[in-house]
Design a protein around this motif. Structure first.
Motif, short mmCIF file in Angstrom:
data_model
loop_
_atom_site.label_atom_id
_atom_site.label_comp_id
_atom_site.label_asym_id
_atom_site.label_seq_id
_atom_site.Cartn_x
_atom_site.Cartn_y
_atom_site.Cartn_z
N VAL A 133 -70.01 73.63 -1.36
CA VAL A 133 -71.22 73.09 -1.96
C VAL A 133 -71.73 74.08 -3.00
N SER A 134 -72.49 73.56 -3.93
CA SER A 134 -73.13 74.44 -4.91
C SER A 134 -74.34 75.11 -4.26
N GLN A 135 -74.87 76.12 -4.91
CA GLN A 135 -76.08 76.76 -4.39
C GLN A 135 -77.22 75.74 -4.32
N THR A 136 -77.36 74.92 -5.35
CA THR A 136 -78.41 73.90 -5.36
C THR A 136 -78.26 72.96 -4.16
N ALA A 137 -77.04 72.49 -3.91
CA ALA A 137 -76.80 71.58 -2.78
C ALA A 137 -77.10 72.26 -1.45
N ALA A 138 -76.76 73.52 -1.32
CA ALA A 138 -77.01 74.23 -0.05
C ALA A 138 -78.51 74.27 0.25
N PHE A 139 -79.32 74.57 -0.75
CA PHE A 139 -80.77 74.61 -0.53
C PHE A 139 -81.34 73.21 -0.33
N ASP A 140 -80.80 72.23 -1.05
CA ASP A 140 -81.23 70.84 -0.83
C ASP A 140 -80.87 70.38 0.57
N ASN A 141 -79.72 70.80 1.09
CA ASN A 141 -79.30 70.41 2.44
C ASN A 141 -80.29 70.90 3.49
N ILE A 142 -80.86 72.08 3.29
CA ILE A 142 -81.88 72.58 4.22
C ILE A 142 -83.06 71.63 4.22
N LEU A 143 -83.57 71.34 3.04
CA LEU A 143 -84.76 70.50 2.93
C LEU A 143 -84.49 69.09 3.46
N ASP A 144 -83.35 68.50 3.10
CA ASP A 144 -83.01 67.15 3.55
C ASP A 144 -82.96 67.09 5.08
N GLY A 145 -82.31 68.07 5.68
CA GLY A 145 -82.20 68.07 7.14
C GLY A 145 -83.54 68.20 7.84
N LEU A 146 -84.38 69.07 7.32
CA LEU A 146 -85.70 69.25 7.94
C LEU A 146 -86.59 68.03 7.73
N GLN A 147 -86.45 67.36 6.59
CA GLN A 147 -87.21 66.13 6.38
C GLN A 147 -86.78 65.06 7.39
N LYS A 148 -85.49 64.98 7.70
CA LYS A 148 -85.00 64.02 8.70
C LYS A 148 -85.54 64.31 10.09
N MET A 149 -85.89 65.56 10.34
CA MET A 149 -86.47 65.97 11.63
C MET A 149 -87.98 65.81 11.65
N ASP A 150 -88.55 65.33 10.56
CA ASP A 150 -90.00 65.22 10.41
C ASP A 150 -90.69 66.59 10.47
N ALA A 151 -90.01 67.61 9.99
CA ALA A 151 -90.62 68.94 9.91
C ALA A 151 -91.69 68.92 8.82
N ARG A 152 -92.69 69.73 9.00
CA ARG A 152 -93.81 69.80 8.06
C ARG A 152 -93.93 71.22 7.51
N ASN A 153 -94.60 71.33 6.36
CA ASN A 153 -94.89 72.63 5.74
C ASN A 153 -93.65 73.50 5.61
N VAL A 154 -92.58 72.92 5.12
CA VAL A 154 -91.32 73.65 4.96
C VAL A 154 -91.44 74.61 3.79
N GLN A 155 -91.06 75.86 4.03
CA GLN A 155 -91.03 76.89 3.00
C GLN A 155 -89.70 77.61 3.09
N VAL A 156 -89.01 77.71 1.98
CA VAL A 156 -87.74 78.42 1.91
C VAL A 156 -87.97 79.67 1.09
N ARG A 157 -87.64 80.81 1.66
CA ARG A 157 -87.90 82.10 1.00
C ARG A 157 -86.60 82.86 0.79
N THR A 158 -86.51 83.48 -0.36
CA THR A 158 -85.42 84.41 -0.68
C THR A 158 -86.02 85.52 -1.52
N ALA A 159 -85.21 86.52 -1.85
CA ALA A 159 -85.66 87.59 -2.74
C ALA A 159 -85.57 87.19 -4.20
N ALA A 160 -84.93 86.06 -4.49
CA ALA A 160 -84.81 85.58 -5.87
C ALA A 160 -86.03 84.73 -6.23
N PRO A 161 -86.38 84.66 -7.51
CA PRO A 161 -87.45 83.76 -7.91
C PRO A 161 -87.02 82.30 -7.73
N HIS A 162 -87.97 81.44 -7.36
CA HIS A 162 -87.69 80.03 -7.14
C HIS A 162 -88.27 79.20 -8.27
#
Length: 131
Positions: free
Chosen positions: A36-65
């Motif tokens: 997967v591309s880097q973009t797809a990998a980060f999208d996969n996190i968000l997509d999966g958590l949305q399917k779980m009805d997770a709220r207030n999702v924040q993804v953090r790295t040392a790189a600027p977003h």
């Protein structure tokens, strides 16, 4: 190791308490080659958590977003600290899922997405009626 680690450009990735860091010399490339591309990998996190009805999702790295897609770091960023931490709420509880086992952002993000997917599948099998 400290709960915080300096990263490329002086930014800081706050590592959740209770989780050990992988020392930089022990990080390596993911041996099975996530396709997967880097973009797809980060999208996969968000997509999966949305399917779980997770709220207030924040993804953090040392790189600027990006401002438009704040769960995604800018493409082609390779900070000294490749760790990824995902924070979210589910059923009134707060969770943190960190990964810094691999030597790049994409592989750590996809590892989190894959682990979440496996846990969901396991939960579905555990909670399904016996046949």
């Amino acid at each position: 190791m400290s709960s915080q680690q300096y990263a490329d450009g002086g930014s800081l990735l706050n590592w959740p308490e209770g989780f050990d860091r992988t020392s930089p010399e022990k990080r390596e490339s993911y041996p099975h080659g996530f396709r997967v591309s880097q973009t797809a990998a980060f999208d996969n996190i968000l997509d999966g958590l949305q399917k779980m009805d997770a709220r207030n999702v924040q993804v953090r790295t040392a790189a600027p977003h990006t401002a438009k897609e704040p769960h995604r770091p800018y493409a082609n960023r390779n900070p000294d600290d490749p760790g990824v931490v995902v924070y979210f709420e589910k059923d009134g509880q707060q969770f943190a899922v960190p990964c810094d086992r691999w030597d790049n952002l994409r592989d750590n993000a996809q590892a989190i997405a894959s682990a979440r997917s496996a846990l969901t599948a396991r939960s579905l099998r555990t909670n399904s009626p016996s046949q």
